[in-house]
Design a protein around this motif. Structure first.
Motif, PDB file in Angstrom:
ATOM      1  N   HIS A  26      -6.456  -4.002 -15.577  1.00  0.00           N
ATOM      2  CA  HIS A  26      -5.909  -4.632 -14.365  1.00  0.00           C
ATOM      3  C   HIS A  26      -4.412  -4.421 -14.298  1.00  0.00           C
ATOM      4  N   ALA A  27      -3.919  -4.003 -13.146  1.00  0.00           N
ATOM      5  CA  ALA A  27      -2.486  -3.758 -12.961  1.00  0.00           C
ATOM      6  C   ALA A  27      -1.700  -5.058 -13.058  1.00  0.00           C
ATOM      7  N   ALA A  28      -0.452  -4.932 -13.493  1.00  0.00           N
ATOM      8  CA  ALA A  28       0.423  -6.096 -13.604  1.00  0.00           C
ATOM      9  C   ALA A  28       0.956  -6.490 -12.235  1.00  0.00           C
ATOM     10  N   GLY A  29       1.469  -7.710 -12.162  1.00  0.00           N
ATOM     11  CA  GLY A  29       2.086  -8.168 -10.927  1.00  0.00           C
ATOM     12  C   GLY A  29       1.114  -8.851  -9.984  1.00  0.00           C
ATOM     13  N   GLU A  30       1.601  -9.099  -8.774  1.00  0.00           N
ATOM     14  CA  GLU A  30       0.809  -9.761  -7.739  1.00  0.00           C
ATOM     15  C   GLU A  30       0.410  -8.763  -6.657  1.00  0.00           C
ATOM     16  N   LYS A  31      -0.603  -9.123  -5.899  1.00  0.00           N
ATOM     17  CA  LYS A  31      -1.102  -8.254  -4.829  1.00  0.00           C
ATOM     18  C   LYS A  31      -0.245  -8.415  -3.572  1.00  0.00           C
ATOM     19  N   CYS A  32       0.237  -7.294  -3.056  1.00  0.00           N
ATOM     20  CA  CYS A  32       0.957  -7.307  -1.774  1.00  0.00           C
ATOM     21  C   CYS A  32      -0.074  -7.435  -0.662  1.00  0.00           C
ATOM     22  N   GLU A  33       0.120  -8.401   0.214  1.00  0.00           N
ATOM     23  CA  GLU A  33      -0.901  -8.635   1.239  1.00  0.00           C
ATOM     24  C   GLU A  33      -0.864  -7.588   2.351  1.00  0.00           C
ATOM     25  N   ARG A  34       0.142  -6.729   2.336  1.00  0.00           N
ATOM     26  CA  ARG A  34       0.239  -5.709   3.383  1.00  0.00           C
ATOM     27  C   ARG A  34      -0.356  -4.375   2.934  1.00  0.00           C
ATOM     28  N   SER A  52       2.121  -5.276  -7.684  1.00  0.00           N
ATOM     29  CA  SER A  52       3.491  -4.918  -8.043  1.00  0.00           C
ATOM     30  C   SER A  52       4.245  -6.139  -8.556  1.00  0.00           C
ATOM     31  N   ASN A  53       5.169  -5.889  -9.491  1.00  0.00           N
ATOM     32  CA  ASN A  53       6.032  -6.965  -9.984  1.00  0.00           C
ATOM     33  C   ASN A  53       7.132  -7.321  -8.993  1.00  0.00           C
ATOM     34  N   THR A  54       7.234  -6.549  -7.909  1.00  0.00           N
ATOM     35  CA  THR A  54       8.279  -6.831  -6.906  1.00  0.00           C
ATOM     36  C   THR A  54       7.792  -7.792  -5.818  1.00  0.00           C
ATOM     37  N   VAL A  55       6.509  -8.136  -5.839  1.00  0.00           N
ATOM     38  CA  VAL A  55       5.980  -9.062  -4.823  1.00  0.00           C
ATOM     39  C   VAL A  55       6.673 -10.421  -4.968  1.00  0.00           C
ATOM     40  N   GLY A  56       7.205 -10.932  -3.845  1.00  0.00           N
ATOM     41  CA  GLY A  56       7.872 -12.231  -3.861  1.00  0.00           C
ATOM     42  C   GLY A  56       9.354 -12.182  -4.144  1.00  0.00           C
ATOM     43  N   LYS A  57       9.883 -11.006  -4.470  1.00  0.00           N
ATOM     44  CA  LYS A  57      11.313 -10.910  -4.792  1.00  0.00           C
ATOM     45  C   LYS A  57      12.188 -11.038  -3.541  1.00  0.00           C
ATOM     46  N   ASN A  58      11.639 -10.641  -2.390  1.00  0.00           N
ATOM     47  CA  ASN A  58      12.391 -10.764  -1.144  1.00  0.00           C
ATOM     48  C   ASN A  58      12.095 -12.131  -0.521  1.00  0.00           C
ATOM     49  N   PRO A  59      13.096 -13.019  -0.410  1.00  0.00           N
ATOM     50  CA  PRO A  59      12.851 -14.381   0.096  1.00  0.00           C
ATOM     51  C   PRO A  59      12.343 -14.431   1.538  1.00  0.00           C
ATOM     52  N   LYS A  60      12.628 -13.375   2.305  1.00  0.00           N
ATOM     53  CA  LYS A  60      12.150 -13.350   3.693  1.00  0.00           C
ATOM     54  C   LYS A  60      10.678 -12.950   3.782  1.00  0.00           C
ATOM     55  N   HIS A  61      10.199 -12.262   2.756  1.00  0.00           N
ATOM     56  CA  HIS A  61       8.810 -11.779   2.761  1.00  0.00           C
ATOM     57  C   HIS A  61       8.207 -12.027   1.382  1.00  0.00           C
ATOM     58  N   ILE A  62       7.865 -13.265   1.104  1.00  0.00           N
ATOM     59  CA  ILE A  62       7.472 -13.643  -0.258  1.00  0.00           C
ATOM     60  C   ILE A  62       6.089 -13.126  -0.651  1.00  0.00           C
ATOM     61  N   THR A  63       5.307 -12.657   0.315  1.00  0.00           N
ATOM     62  CA  THR A  63       3.967 -12.155  -0.016  1.00  0.00           C
ATOM     63  C   THR A  63       3.911 -10.630  -0.056  1.00  0.00           C
ATOM     64  N   LEU A  64       5.079  -9.987   0.093  1.00  0.00           N
ATOM     65  CA  LEU A  64       5.104  -8.527   0.176  1.00  0.00           C
ATOM     66  C   LEU A  64       5.837  -7.898  -1.006  1.00  0.00           C
ATOM     67  N   CYS A  65       5.469  -6.644  -1.296  1.00  0.00           N
ATOM     68  CA  CYS A  65       6.189  -5.871  -2.309  1.00  0.00           C
ATOM     69  C   CYS A  65       7.501  -5.356  -1.719  1.00  0.00           C
ATOM     70  N   GLU A  66       8.324  -4.789  -2.573  1.00  0.00           N
ATOM     71  CA  GLU A  66       9.640  -4.325  -2.137  1.00  0.00           C
ATOM     72  C   GLU A  66       9.535  -3.260  -1.046  1.00  0.00           C
ATOM     73  N   ARG A  67       8.593  -2.320  -1.210  1.00  0.00           N
ATOM     74  CA  ARG A  67       8.447  -1.232  -0.220  1.00  0.00           C
ATOM     75  C   ARG A  67       8.083  -1.789   1.150  1.00  0.00           C
ATOM     76  N   CYS A  68       7.072  -2.651   1.209  1.00  0.00           N
ATOM     77  CA  CYS A  68       6.631  -3.202   2.496  1.00  0.00           C
ATOM     78  C   CYS A  68       7.704  -4.070   3.144  1.00  0.00           C
ATOM     79  N   ALA A  69       8.436  -4.822   2.337  1.00  0.00           N
ATOM     80  CA  ALA A  69       9.515  -5.652   2.872  1.00  0.00           C
ATOM     81  C   ALA A  69      10.589  -4.796   3.530  1.00  0.00           C
ATOM     82  N   LYS A  70      10.910  -3.661   2.890  1.00  0.00           N
ATOM     83  CA  LYS A  70      11.916  -2.741   3.463  1.00  0.00           C
ATOM     84  C   LYS A  70      11.423  -2.163   4.774  1.00  0.00           C
ATOM     85  N   VAL A  71      10.131  -1.817   4.857  1.00  0.00           N
ATOM     86  CA  VAL A  71       9.568  -1.259   6.084  1.00  0.00           C
ATOM     87  C   VAL A  71       9.683  -2.248   7.230  1.00  0.00           C
ATOM     88  N   LEU A  72       9.356  -3.512   6.958  1.00  0.00           N
ATOM     89  CA  LEU A  72       9.393  -4.529   8.011  1.00  0.00           C
ATOM     90  C   LEU A  72      10.819  -4.843   8.432  1.00  0.00           C
TER      91      LEU A  72
END
Length: 278
Positions: A244-252, A257-277
């Motif tokens: 099983h991969a580490a980290g949390e599941k990005c809902e998008r 990814s371990n980056t899920v939740g790092k962006n306070p504006k998009h707490i359910t998204l990984c870093e890549r998806c947060a940047k896209v939005l």
């Protein structure tokens, strides 16, 4: 049985066209086409496979061996497109910025494939090719009225050496091995889908050197969340371990990814998806 097999073959070709049409709804070939030299490596590989099938199909037509063209087009749709390129492409088409370079490169590739394939099937699937052509968007250089008013497709102009083709053929081959290991893990309920997986590849020698050289391509090619390549001198062939991969599941994008939740504006998204939005 013969008729059933033929209808299945037809359905594969039709579904390939449908996939392309579904992902080209916001693509204008006169405005959004990406130059060949700006395409991703995987896109170039797909177009090189297209060039090969075009040469085979054209050769078959020229000597009135229609079965040669039909067989080549069917294999292209199943092996190169459905089982590999389209499967890998979904992440880019669905999660990247809608008008970003990565998504437009993917759309450029599938537009070229759809345009060439529709022209190429016209002599053997007249009604289907006509129907696809009417739904397609066309460049200003095409006759949009009917596919038969246009010339047969020429080569795409993608230039790459034998080493490039061999590299991606090998990635394709190792992907098939990884897919079988993932299927076993899913059946054993260790994971629920490939995107939950961390893949550990154990090998040595030339295989290890090759996989390390293409490591950046493998996560997307295998459709998994994490890759680790281990130099194991006891491995006489490629060994695949699934966990099983580490980290949390990005809902998008559904990747872990371990980056899920790092962006306070998009707490359910990984870093890549947060940047896209953003």
């Amino acid at each position: 049985e013969i008729l059933k097999q033929l209808s299945d073959n037809y359905r594969k070709i039709r579904n390939t066209a449908r996939y392309c049409l579904g992902n080209l709804y916001d693509f204008d070939p006169d405005k959004d086409m990406v130059p060949n030299d700006q395409l991703e490596e995987l896109d170039k590989y797909a177009l090189m496979k297209l060039d090969q099938v075009l040469a085979t199909a054209r050769g078959g037509y020229e000597v009135y061996e229609y079965h040669t063209a039909a067989h080549a087009l069917h294999n292209f749709c199943v092996v190169d497109m459905s089982n590999f390129y389209f499967d890998v492409l979904k992440d880019r088409l669905y999660t990247e910025k809608s008008d970003g370079e990565l998504r437009r490169a993917a759309q450029t590739t599938i537009y070229i494939i759809l345009d060439a394939m529709t022209r190429m099937i016209a002599p053997i699937l007249a009604f289907t090719s006509d129907e696809i052509w009417k739904y397609m968007k066309h460049s200003k250089n095409d006759d949009a009225e009917n596919v038969v008013f246009n010339s047969m497709p020429e080569k795409t102009g993608i230039n790459a050496d034998e080493e490039f083709i061999t590299k991606w053929d090998r990635i394709h081959e190792t992907r098939d091995i990884v897919k079988k290991a993932i299927e076993v893990a899913v059946k054993a309920k260790e994971i629920r889908s490939s995107l939950e997986a961390k893949i550990t590849l154990k090998c040595t020698g030339e295989m290890y050197d090759f996989l390390k050289s293409v490591e950046s391509e493998l996560t997307a090619a295998y459709i998994v969340s994490e890759i680790e390549i281990v130099n194991d001198e006891s491995a006489t062939e490629l060994k695949v371990e699934v966990s099983h991969a580490a980290g949390e599941k990005c809902e998008r994008c559904w990747c872990f990814s371990n980056t899920v939740g790092k962006n306070p504006k998009h707490i359910t998204l990984c870093e890549r998806c947060a940047k896209v939005l953003e």
